[in-house]
Enzyme design. Structure first.
Site, PDB file in Angstrom:
ATOM      1  N   ALA A  51      12.626  19.363  35.201  1.00  0.00           N
ATOM      2  CA  ALA A  51      12.370  20.070  33.943  1.00  0.00           C
ATOM      3  C   ALA A  51      12.572  19.129  32.765  1.00  0.00           C
ATOM      4  O   ALA A  51      13.433  19.344  31.903  1.00  0.00           O
ATOM      5  CB  ALA A  51      13.227  21.329  33.826  1.00  0.00           C
ATOM      6  N   HIS A  52      11.823  18.045  32.775  1.00  0.00           N
ATOM      7  CA  HIS A  52      11.832  17.106  31.659  1.00  0.00           C
ATOM      8  C   HIS A  52      10.550  16.271  31.706  1.00  0.00           C
ATOM      9  O   HIS A  52       9.802  16.329  32.677  1.00  0.00           O
ATOM     10  CB  HIS A  52      13.076  16.199  31.719  1.00  0.00           C
ATOM     11  CG  HIS A  52      13.161  15.331  32.930  1.00  0.00           C
ATOM     12  ND1 HIS A  52      14.078  15.518  33.946  1.00  0.00           N
ATOM     13  CD2 HIS A  52      12.439  14.242  33.300  1.00  0.00           C
ATOM     14  CE1 HIS A  52      13.904  14.604  34.870  1.00  0.00           C
ATOM     15  NE2 HIS A  52      12.916  13.811  34.518  1.00  0.00           N
TER      16      HIS A  52
END
Ligand code: TYD
Length: 135
Positions: A51-52
């Protein structure tokens, strides 16, 4: 036609009765010279990682064992992809938002990275990622 920023890399592989050997060299199948690797394994079922996005870092991801499901977004294209073949790499240039959605038990994800670890290279705020990739 919209072409995604990420792409698959089929590595060279020799399959023989003695077993299989997979390889790739920088400047050939590998689009950059790796400066670092990291491995993610032992991920419990139901845990979401990643999640980046990255600002400068290029990565090639390989499920060297098992099966890892990823969600990808380059600002134009969104896709859910499954890595389940040690002879297949997923090339992620920056900036691609990636979420490791599911690790099957026993899975091991290898990441080859173009630069040393730098926490400032991470984009962890999804709104900032949206601003980075534009409208
Ligand atoms: P992180 O990238 O946050 O993992 P994920 O996005 O999958 O949750 O990394 C977890 C921790 O490991 C974080 O404290 C930074 C550290 N780390 C390094 O020190 N060097 C590295 O090369 C990487 C990838 C992580």
């Amino acid at each position: 036609v919209v072409v995604s920023a990420w792409r698959w890399i089929r590595f060279a592989e020799e399959v023989e009765p003695r077993g299989s050997l997979v390889w790739a060299q920088a400047g050939e199948a590998l689009p950059f010279t790796p400066q670092r690797f990291f491995l993610i394994h032992g991920v419990p079922d139901g845990v979401v990682r990643g999640a980046h996005a990255h600002r400068e870092l290029h990565e090639v991801l390989v499920a060297v064992a098992g099966e890892v499901t990823l969600e990808l977004d380059d600002g134009c294209e969104q896709a859910t992809v499954v890595l389940d073949d040690p002879a297949l790499g997923l090339y992620l240039p920056p900036p691609v938002w990636r979420t490791q959605r599911r690790y099957m038990p026993g899975s091991m994800l290898l990441a080859l990275a173009s630069h040393h670890y730098d926490p400032d290279d991470y984009v962890r705020d999804h709104d900032e990622f949206r601003r980075l990739v534009g409208p």
